[in-house]
Design a protein around this motif. Sequence first.
Motif, PDB file in Angstrom:
ATOM      1  N   SER A  91     -92.214 -37.256 -49.919  1.00 52.31           N
ATOM      2  CA  SER A  91     -93.262 -37.078 -50.927  1.00 52.31           C
ATOM      3  C   SER A  91     -94.531 -37.867 -50.634  1.00 52.31           C
ATOM      4  CB  SER A  91     -92.732 -37.495 -52.311  1.00 52.31           C
ATOM      5  OG  SER A  91     -91.602 -36.739 -52.656  1.00 52.31           O
ATOM      6  N   THR A  92     -94.399 -38.999 -49.965  1.00 52.55           N
ATOM      7  CA  THR A  92     -95.556 -39.872 -49.789  1.00 52.55           C
ATOM      8  C   THR A  92     -95.834 -40.149 -48.307  1.00 52.55           C
ATOM      9  OG1 THR A  92     -94.277 -41.929 -49.817  1.00 52.55           O
ATOM     10  CG2 THR A  92     -94.965 -41.022 -51.961  1.00 52.55           C
ATOM     11  N   ALA A 145     -92.312 -43.833 -42.332  1.00 49.51           N
ATOM     12  CA  ALA A 145     -91.015 -44.447 -42.048  1.00 49.51           C
ATOM     13  C   ALA A 145     -90.087 -43.463 -41.315  1.00 49.51           C
ATOM     14  CB  ALA A 145     -90.362 -44.903 -43.352  1.00 49.51           C
ATOM     15  N   LEU A 146     -90.090 -42.202 -41.759  1.00 49.02           N
ATOM     16  CA  LEU A 146     -89.237 -41.195 -41.134  1.00 49.02           C
ATOM     17  C   LEU A 146     -89.633 -40.916 -39.685  1.00 49.02           C
ATOM     18  CD1 LEU A 146     -88.999 -38.625 -44.091  1.00 49.02           C
ATOM     19  CD2 LEU A 146     -87.056 -39.845 -43.076  1.00 49.02           C
ATOM     20  N   HIS A 174     -84.449 -29.319 -35.333  1.00 46.41           N
ATOM     21  CA  HIS A 174     -83.357 -29.980 -34.620  1.00 46.41           C
ATOM     22  C   HIS A 174     -83.848 -30.989 -33.590  1.00 46.41           C
ATOM     23  CE1 HIS A 174     -80.215 -30.349 -31.453  1.00 46.41           C
ATOM     24  NE2 HIS A 174     -79.398 -30.356 -32.488  1.00 46.41           N
ATOM     25  N   HIS A 175     -85.002 -30.738 -32.980  1.00 50.02           N
ATOM     26  CA  HIS A 175     -85.481 -31.600 -31.904  1.00 50.02           C
ATOM     27  C   HIS A 175     -85.742 -33.016 -32.435  1.00 50.02           C
ATOM     28  CE1 HIS A 175     -87.829 -33.109 -28.532  1.00 50.02           C
ATOM     29  NE2 HIS A 175     -87.416 -32.043 -27.841  1.00 50.02           N
ATOM     30  N   PRO A 176     -85.204 -34.029 -31.762  1.00 58.80           N
ATOM     31  CA  PRO A 176     -85.307 -35.409 -32.271  1.00 58.80           C
ATOM     32  C   PRO A 176     -86.722 -35.981 -32.257  1.00 58.80           C
ATOM     33  CG  PRO A 176     -84.318 -35.384 -30.070  1.00 58.80           C
ATOM     34  CD  PRO A 176     -84.398 -33.962 -30.517  1.00 58.80           C
ATOM     35  N   GLU A 177     -87.653 -35.395 -31.481  1.00 57.99           N
ATOM     36  CA  GLU A 177     -89.019 -35.916 -31.423  1.00 57.99           C
ATOM     37  C   GLU A 177     -89.995 -35.141 -32.320  1.00 57.99           C
ATOM     38  OE1 GLU A 177     -89.620 -38.686 -30.043  1.00 57.99           O
ATOM     39  OE2 GLU A 177     -87.816 -38.940 -28.837  1.00 57.99           O
ATOM     40  N   TYR A 178     -89.545 -34.047 -32.894  1.00 56.65           N
ATOM     41  CA  TYR A 178     -90.404 -33.261 -33.786  1.00 56.65           C
ATOM     42  C   TYR A 178     -90.641 -34.064 -35.063  1.00 56.65           C
ATOM     43  CZ  TYR A 178     -92.050 -29.360 -36.667  1.00 56.65           C
ATOM     44  OH  TYR A 178     -92.790 -28.550 -37.481  1.00 56.65           O
ATOM     45  N   THR A 179     -91.896 -34.325 -35.372  1.00 59.14           N
ATOM     46  CA  THR A 179     -92.184 -35.167 -36.536  1.00 59.14           C
ATOM     47  C   THR A 179     -91.917 -34.425 -37.838  1.00 59.14           C
ATOM     48  OG1 THR A 179     -94.519 -34.546 -36.348  1.00 59.14           O
ATOM     49  CG2 THR A 179     -93.856 -36.650 -35.370  1.00 59.14           C
ATOM     50  N   ILE A 180     -91.316 -35.129 -38.762  1.00 60.36           N
ATOM     51  CA  ILE A 180     -90.933 -34.538 -40.043  1.00 60.36           C
ATOM     52  C   ILE A 180     -92.187 -34.237 -40.866  1.00 60.36           C
ATOM     53  CG2 ILE A 180     -89.724 -35.025 -42.213  1.00 60.36           C
ATOM     54  CD1 ILE A 180     -87.733 -36.665 -40.382  1.00 60.36           C
ATOM     55  N   ASP A 181     -92.236 -33.031 -41.424  1.00 64.55           N
ATOM     56  CA  ASP A 181     -93.403 -32.568 -42.169  1.00 64.55           C
ATOM     57  C   ASP A 181     -92.932 -31.939 -43.477  1.00 64.55           C
ATOM     58  OD1 ASP A 181     -92.487 -29.923 -41.455  1.00 64.55           O
ATOM     59  OD2 ASP A 181     -93.452 -30.207 -39.504  1.00 64.55           O
ATOM     60  N   SER A 204     -98.329 -22.166 -37.956  1.00 63.75           N
ATOM     61  CA  SER A 204     -99.119 -23.355 -38.297  1.00 63.75           C
ATOM     62  C   SER A 204     -99.250 -23.481 -39.800  1.00 63.75           C
ATOM     63  CB  SER A 204    -100.515 -23.249 -37.683  1.00 63.75           C
ATOM     64  OG  SER A 204    -100.446 -23.157 -36.278  1.00 63.75           O
ATOM     65  N   PHE A 205     -99.320 -24.720 -40.284  1.00 65.48           N
ATOM     66  CA  PHE A 205     -99.505 -24.961 -41.720  1.00 65.48           C
ATOM     67  C   PHE A 205    -100.336 -26.237 -41.890  1.00 65.48           C
ATOM     68  CE2 PHE A 205     -95.564 -26.368 -40.003  1.00 65.48           C
ATOM     69  CZ  PHE A 205     -95.225 -27.594 -40.574  1.00 65.48           C
ATOM     70  N   PRO A 206    -101.647 -26.126 -41.636  1.00 68.59           N
ATOM     71  CA  PRO A 206    -102.530 -27.296 -41.712  1.00 68.59           C
ATOM     72  C   PRO A 206    -102.548 -27.898 -43.110  1.00 68.59           C
ATOM     73  CG  PRO A 206    -103.621 -25.437 -40.640  1.00 68.59           C
ATOM     74  CD  PRO A 206    -102.368 -24.905 -41.256  1.00 68.59           C
ATOM     75  N   GLY A 207    -103.104 -29.104 -43.184  1.00 67.97           N
ATOM     76  CA  GLY A 207    -103.212 -29.775 -44.476  1.00 67.97           C
ATOM     77  C   GLY A 207    -102.278 -30.962 -44.561  1.00 67.97           C
ATOM     78  N   GLU A 208    -102.140 -31.503 -45.764  1.00 67.60           N
ATOM     79  CA  GLU A 208    -101.347 -32.711 -45.968  1.00 67.60           C
ATOM     80  C   GLU A 208     -99.892 -32.508 -45.546  1.00 67.60           C
ATOM     81  OE1 GLU A 208    -101.042 -36.203 -49.351  1.00 67.60           O
ATOM     82  OE2 GLU A 208    -101.040 -34.100 -50.016  1.00 67.60           O
ATOM     83  N   PHE A 209     -99.415 -33.399 -44.711  1.00 65.77           N
ATOM     84  CA  PHE A 209     -98.047 -33.369 -44.189  1.00 65.77           C
ATOM     85  C   PHE A 209     -97.733 -32.033 -43.492  1.00 65.77           C
ATOM     86  CE2 PHE A 209     -97.597 -35.829 -48.345  1.00 65.77           C
ATOM     87  CZ  PHE A 209     -97.980 -37.036 -47.775  1.00 65.77           C
TER      88      PHE A 209
END
Length: 455
Positions: free
Chosen positions: A173-174, A180-181, A158-165, A216-221
């Motif tokens: 997907s990319t 962009a998001l 919900h937080h507007p500054e939390y980066t989408i992952d 935590s969930f390290p790795g791509e995205f």
Amino acid sequence: MKNLLISLFLIVCISQNGFSQKKIWDETANEKTERLAWWTEARFGMFIHWGLYAQAARHEWVKKNERISDADYQKYFEIFNPDLFDPAEWAKKAKAAGMKYAVITTKHHEGFNMFASEYTDYNIMNTPYGKDIIKQWVDAFRAEGLGIGFYYSLIDWHHPEYTIDRVHPQSASTTEEYDALNKDRDMGIYRAYLKNQVREILTNYGKIDILWLDYSFPGEFGKDHNDWGSVELLKMVRELQPEIIVNDRADLKDYQGGWDFTTPEQFKVKKWPEENGLRIPWETCQTFSGSWGYYRDEHTWKDNKQLLVLLIESVSKGGNLLLNVGPTARGTFDERADKALAEMGEWMKVNGRSVYGCTQAPDIFEAPDNTLLTYNPKTNRLYIHLLDYPMQNFLIRGMGDKIKYAQFLHDASEIKMGKPYGHWIAQETEENDINLLLPVTKPNVEIPVIELYLK
């Protein structure tokens, strides 16, 4: 040069022996054992997953699973009013089930706060309910003598500054799509928010026994300890609540003081978990069914025996069980959860001695077929849990010289001991084997327990 080589050699040796140079705080192994002693003694706790998702009633990840937007999810916030919430009743049910501590979601991944927070309007005080649920819950559970634990989600949808992952409802997907998001989002602002909120929950409710950060969930995205600012976060946690016990999901496994216990989820371990060859404190978190939050139409519920085996097997490998309840949006327990808790409590009332303060049995004891062993090192008693009730002869191998008395735990009735009786069983035994003569009829308990007083 010689001193430099010695220093390098010591660093390599320390590294190879699993001792990290990175520290959150100083504590000896004995001090840690002492700090965790009450929790290790307790063995059995209640997890509570409760939030706005209880209204959707179709999994706590409903926002992600159905890719629901903030605007469409808002309806749950605007009508949330658990008018039947009675924390004293919850606490009594947890205690009656034999649980010694409880951990509740102060904020789950959806980002909604079940507590009064000065850092967001997205909290319980701004719903129709309008009262601090966490304060009421803490007071009620503390009054029953239960340990107090807070779950706090590192993730926030919900937080507007939390980066989408990759676990976000708006996941892509990319790399280009994520860029962009996230072009107008600042994870640094969210890190400050996260730290401020953890400070709130560890400051406003007195002594807190457990902090469950997730995850935590390290790795791509993905996200790791750098994204959360975990090092500084844990330093603050240790400062605010020096006696608190913290799980291992902030991605600080290689930091001393960065975690206290490991958390196999919905998983039965094959043996006591280890790090660098040493056994570590652990707790498995499990659900009654396939969901953590209230799920009206989910029907894969475990039966009483399955739940008791989960508990006993965890203790038999030196661990704890944190068993989850997902309350409804009215603030009540699902009737299926009530039934499960009551049945476990009935067993624990007479057999809890084989759980509290117990651990894995010493290696010299071999578990007979279809049994689980637990052992209390303080009382020097061994407990044999009969998962399948045997015929009259119950042969225990290699322990004839170690046992001085045997009884059923549920009623303290003596079980006669002697040499194996009968031609066929006698010819299969060795000198130090001992036979317990059990009644033909199984005692009226789900899993009977034999308590052995050892010499």
